[in-house]
Motif scaffolding. Structure first.
Motif, PDB file in Angstrom:
ATOM      1  N   VAL A 389       1.006  -0.970  -0.151  1.00 15.91           N
ATOM      2  CA  VAL A 389      -0.042   0.149  -0.094  1.00 15.91           C
ATOM      3  C   VAL A 389       0.846   1.220  -0.073  1.00 15.91           C
ATOM      4  N   GLY A 390       0.354   2.395  -0.707  1.00 19.37           N
ATOM      5  CA  GLY A 390       1.506   3.379  -0.839  1.00 19.37           C
ATOM      6  C   GLY A 390       2.417   3.306  -1.599  1.00 19.37           C
ATOM      7  N   VAL A 391       2.714   2.411  -2.618  1.00 20.92           N
ATOM      8  CA  VAL A 391       3.780   2.331  -3.376  1.00 20.92           C
ATOM      9  C   VAL A 391       3.420   2.852  -4.897  1.00 20.92           C
ATOM     10  N   ARG A 392       4.050   3.637  -5.544  1.00 18.88           N
ATOM     11  CA  ARG A 392       3.675   3.704  -7.038  1.00 18.88           C
ATOM     12  C   ARG A 392       3.940   2.733  -7.800  1.00 18.88           C
ATOM     13  N   GLU A 393       2.662   2.573  -8.737  1.00 19.27           N
ATOM     14  CA  GLU A 393       2.999   1.045  -9.393  1.00 19.27           C
ATOM     15  C   GLU A 393       1.982   1.417 -10.686  1.00 19.27           C
TER      16      GLU A 393
END
Lengths: 393, 190, 103, 313
Positions: A389-393
């Motif tokens: 959660v909260g990672v750029r993907e």
């Protein structure tokens, strides 16, 4: 009566240290725990406490000197973060197996690679199997309270183990917030004097510490140490009860927030739990039965108790502010997952990694997690349950 | 005052934006508020842009994230306007305070079309006149108190006097200078 | 008072975990005396007290603290602990110590 | 400090502070060092003994048997300095608070591995901070506990298990680290180098000085390892004597910054005399390796001359 103040987490723990006035503190600075040795040095420089501070040349020496001091009979503490704890790693095990009730104020920060100074639990989680009791704080108040309780737990004759009181780097350590402090006398009486049973400087009895033990003794020693960790659970609860009588603030092995009737639960550690509570209140207003289980004590691990508290949940997100590179989720996920299985919990489970290296975790992030939980509760976990959660993907 | 006020400070390392945020938390605490004051930390050094935050509320504050949609923004160094999106997420019901000697009319075009209230203050002038040195903290603090209506001005002045009297017990001239700066800022912010 | 079970003489490899000292600490002085390293000996030093001039030079060179001294005089070897290294033979200026084969 | 008269017989009669029954090798030099250092504690004085992991530790406190008359602490390999510094600080703290009335001395032992190498930082920190303790290195010139690997204290050309002499190797290529000079550079009140000579007066006097000097002190004691050096244990005293007479191992001390040579051989013996007794240098005596011995001699001479300059002798 209670003293209303505002201070940062580091100030709060330093204040507890001042009230306890321990005998010896070796420490080496590392962000974000550096303020702790600074505060203590200032207290000493101004005659507010008479703790002996050892400005060691490294964290390895910090823990080593703590071992020497504690073995000699001194109430001892140190403070560190991140790589500092990693550098202590070898001797953390020694402190525990020597059965020395050292207190360590840990300000959680990620371990290097890449170098970063912000909050993550990879430092303490890396040391989770070192034999130390680990207690985590959500905010400055809990950081203070946990430190006041630390020696009572560690020095208990059924325990005699070192204790790590953890708070989130910067988010808790450097943020100024309201806090209620206890009067000096109350803290002093609560913590009490330290009277070790065996110590190096006992004039009536010598002590030899740190033997070579052949296999026929080593396993028994480790079994006994494991028992001390098991005993710690009840001691932590007893100390918390006594603390509540004094302060009015209640602590357990974990905290349940609107969990009793919750369909969807988040399990997390540290400062993000406060943010989760705000999300839960918003969702409850919309009729979503969201709840939180905040882990306070990670060692000893209250697996069965937590599984029971989560028994009626339909879906659970176990949140790790730490990667363990197991390709399967973080350490809390692994351990709680096993506990849920043993307890025959039927909930769908997501193993979520969040907040690495200080990545922010917002109320909206939590709302999205509860949305996902509602989805998997109905449709099952379709993709991998191990998620970021909260990672750029 | 609103139920919860969220403030974002922009400054440069070494200018005291963090200190200003902590001072604001202090005064708000002193009048019985629940507060948060925290910087966003990184390896920034002297001169690099930094951000700090405040939350002020009558209720307990549990949230521990940064602030993305602040009610108010304070810019301690106007040169940041060219490099930092200072109005990002800023509520149009709130406002922005900028430390500048320029007029509001000159500043507004630099604010990416921000529609809320814009305030300016010449903290350098106030500080240099009152203290003989450039410490933008005190004027910025006073101006923010006025803009956010965290407390009334009289209460603010008396609280600050009490706390500075303690801090500068041995330096009455510093106390006097600071108080002068605070009062001037309350008057001059526009 | 030290509990009996925590005395070195009562600790051996049959003791259950509940009864070992916590942290494997030991609370007695020089308890290794209970461990007979004399069994390791292949060759045995023998002192000829006729030749010995009681200079005591052998004493500080003994790695096994196995040359007791009393009233200014060395006594016979502590064969419970002497490992038979032979250093004393080389140190004695009077050739009063010789190595005998076997224990 | 006041120097007490050296009364050899009285010292030998003092109660043993390193009990027999330890499991060091037969003929171990390290144990001789430890026994004699501890003998320099005045009878009745209390002490805490520290120890780095190594031969000594695994053999002298093998559960449940402690060879120490005094309280003893071992925690790890590289941290004997810091561990004892902690104990010494606890002593200060508890004494200040009236919880302890008795006087204690603090002495810690490490091999050259734990001292010259892995524990150097911890040692340096303890010395620099001025703790009132003695750090004793029993220097047997290699990692003997793990099976004779080279250390920075291993002499040039020694055949060790990580610097084996072979067709392409003459043993250890580097010269020994001068640790006593490193310690002296910490400006501590007392540091000295010694070994087993005659009636051990040199070792005794230096140990007593080190223990009873206020502040940090460091002793470097050459403690031959018959197994690692490959010589007959009975030759222990002879090897030590040759080390000193060849000036391979000079006896000296640095007291409050003043360098003093304690013994100057009248006829400095050639280094071959020391080397040829030891199997670890056997390859140097093969035909064609004469220049290696000459190199060794050159290094011994250079260091001896350097020492003489420092001592103004």
């Amino acid at each position: 009566m209670a003293i209303k103040e505002r201070m940062s987490g580091n100030e709060a723990v330093a204040y507890a240290i001042k009230q306890i006035n321990p005998d010896v503190m070796p420490a080496f600075p590392i962000t974000p725990s550096t303020e702790l040795p600074q505060f203590v040095s200032n207290y000493i420089a101004n005659g507010e406490i008479d703790t002996e501070f050892i400005p060691v040349e490294s964290e390895h020496s910090s823990m080593s000197a703590a071992i020497g001091a504690s073995a000699a009979g001194a109430r001892t503490l140190t403070a560190t973060s991140s790589c500092g704890l990693a550098y202590m790693w070898e001797v953390l095990y020694v402190a525990a197996s020597d059965r020395l009730p050292i207190a360590l104020a840990l300000v959680n920060r990620g371990l290097t690679g890449p170098l970063n100074i912000n909050c993550e639990h990879s430092d303490s989680m890396g040391a989770r199997d070192s034999g130390w009791i680990q207690i985590y704080a959500e905010n400055n108040q809990e950081a203070y309270d946990n430190f006041v309780m630390a020696y009572r737990i560690a020095e208990h004759k059924d325990v005699m183990l070192p204790i790590m009181a953890c708070m989130d780097g910067f988010i808790t350590s450097h943020a100024v917030e309201n806090i209620t402090l206890l009067e000096d006398d109350l803290v002093k009486n609560f913590v009490g004097e330290y009277h070790p049973e065996h110590y190096l400087l006992n004039k009536d009895e010598v002590m030899a510490l740190g033997p070579y033990a052949v296999s026929n003794y080593c396993m028994e020693a480790k079994r006994a140490q494991a028992q001390a960790m098991m005993n710690a659970k009840q001691v932590i609860l007893d100390v918390a009860k006594e603390f509540e009588e004094m302060s009015g603030r209640k602590y357990g092995l974990f905290e349940e927030y609107r969990l009793e009737d919750a369909d969807y639960a988040v399990v997390a550690i540290g400062s993000a739990c406060g943010t989760a509570k705000d999300a839960i209140d918003r969702l409850r207003e919309k009729g979503v039965k969201a709840g939180l289980l905040k882990v306070r004590v990670f060692r000893p691990f209250p697996g069965k108790e937590m599984a029971e508290a989560l028994a009626n949940c339909k879906a659970i997100a176990i949140m790790d502010r730490c990667e363990s590179y197991s390709a399967n989720g973080g350490p809390l996920s692994a351990e709680l997952g096993a506990a849920l299985f043993k307890n025959k919990n039927q909930a769908e489970v997501l193993n979520i990694v969040y907040g690495l290296s200080g990545r922010d975790m917002t109320v909206e992030d939590f709302e999205k997690i509860y949305e996902d939980l509602a989805d998997v509760a109905v449709n099952g976990v379709k993709e991998d349950s191990y998620r970021y959660v909260g990672v750029r993907e | 005052m609103r139920d919860l006020i969220e403030i974002r400070w922009h400054g440069r390392g070494g200018q005291g934006a963090k200190t200003a945020a902590l001072l604001l938390a202090d005064v708000a605490f002193n009048i019985g508020k629940n507060v948060q004051g925290f910087p966003e930390y990184g390896p920034e050094r002297m001169g690099a842009p930094i951000t700090a935050y405040n939350r002020i509320s009558d209720n307990a504050i549990r949230v521990h994230s940064n602030i993305y949609d602040p009610d108010f923004v304070a810019v301690v160094d106007e040169t940041l306007l060219h490099t930092v999106d200072v109005t990002k997420g800023l509520s149009e019901d709130g406002g922005i305070l900028i430390n500048t000697e320029k007029s509001k009319e000159e500043i507004i075009p630099l604010l990416n079309g921000y529609k809320g209230k814009v305030y300016t203050i010449d903290a350098r002038k106030i500080s240099e006149e009152a203290l003989g040195k450039y410490f933008p903290n005190m004027p910025m603090l006073a101006a923010m108190v006025k803009i956010t209506e965290v407390m009334d001005e009289e209460r603010f002045i008396s609280e600050m006097k009490a706390s500075l009297e303690h801090k500068f017990a041995k330096k009455p001239e510093v106390l006097e200078g600071n108080m002068k700066a605070l009062k001037a800022a309350l008057e001059q912010v526009q | 008072m030290l509990e009996d079970k925590f005395k070195t003489e009562n600790i051996d490899e049959t003791v259950r975990w509940q009864d070992l000292t916590p942290g494997l600490q030991i609370y007695e002085s020089g308890s290794s005396r209970l461990f007979n390293t004399g069994e390791w000996r292949v060759n045995t030093p023998v002192v000829d007290f006729e030749k010995c001039k009681q200079c005591l030079l052998c004493v500080p060179y003994c790695p096994d603290s196995s040359i007791p001294v009393k009233d200014g005089k060395r006594l016979d070897f502590d064969y419970d602990h002497c490992k038979g290294c032979g250093i004393c033979v080389g140190v004695c200026p009077f050739h009063a110590i010789t190595m005998k084969e076997g224990k | 400090m006041m120097e007490n008269k050296f009364n050899f017989k009285e010292i030998q009669e003092r109660p043993e502070r390193l009990a027999p029954g330890h499991r060091m090798c037969a003929g171990c030099g390290g144990t001789i060092a430890v026994r004699n250092v501890l003998k320099a504690l005045h009878p009745g004085d209390k002490a805490v003994v520290g120890n780095a992991t190594g031969c000594l530790e695994v053999s002298s406190f093998t559960y449940p048997y402690s060879s120490y008359e005094d309280s003893y602490i071992h925690s790890a390999f590289e941290n004997a300095g810091a561990t004892l510094a902690g104990a010494e600080t606890a002593y200060k703290a508890l004494k200040k608070r009236g919880k302890i009335k008795e006087n204690y001395k603090f002495i810690t032992f490490g091999g050259d591995g734990g001292t010259y190498d892995i524990g150097l930082q911890s040692l340096s920190g303890a010395m620099e901070r001025g703790h009132d303790l003695v750090y004793v290195c029993y220097d047997n010139g290699a990692y003997m506990n793990t099976g004779i690997q080279r250390s920075s204290a291993t002499p040039m050309y020694a055949d060790t298990t990580t610097t084996p002499a072979g067709t392409q190797s003459n043993g250890k290529p580097q010269v020994r680290k001068d640790l006593v000079a490193v310690m002296a550079a910490h400006n501590i009140p007392y540091t000295a180098q010694t070994t087993f000579i005659g009636n051990m007066k040199d070792l005794y006097v230096k140990s007593e000085k080190a223990i009873y000097t206020e502040g940090p002190a460091f002793l470097n004691i050459m403690a031959p390892c018959p197994r690692g050096w490959r010589f007959e244990a009975a030759d222990m005293a002879e090897i030590c004597k040759l080390a000193v007479e060849t000036c391979y191992w000079p006896l000296f001390e640095v007291e409050n910054g003043k360098w003093i040579i304690n013994y100057e051989p009248k006829n400095k013996l050639p280094i071959e005399d020391f080397l040829k007794k030891q199997g670890r240098f056997k390859h140097l005596f093969k035909k064609g390796n004469e220049d290696l011995i000459a190199q060794f001699q050159k290094e011994v001479d250079r260091r001896w001359e350097e020492l003489k300059i420092k001592a103004n002798a």
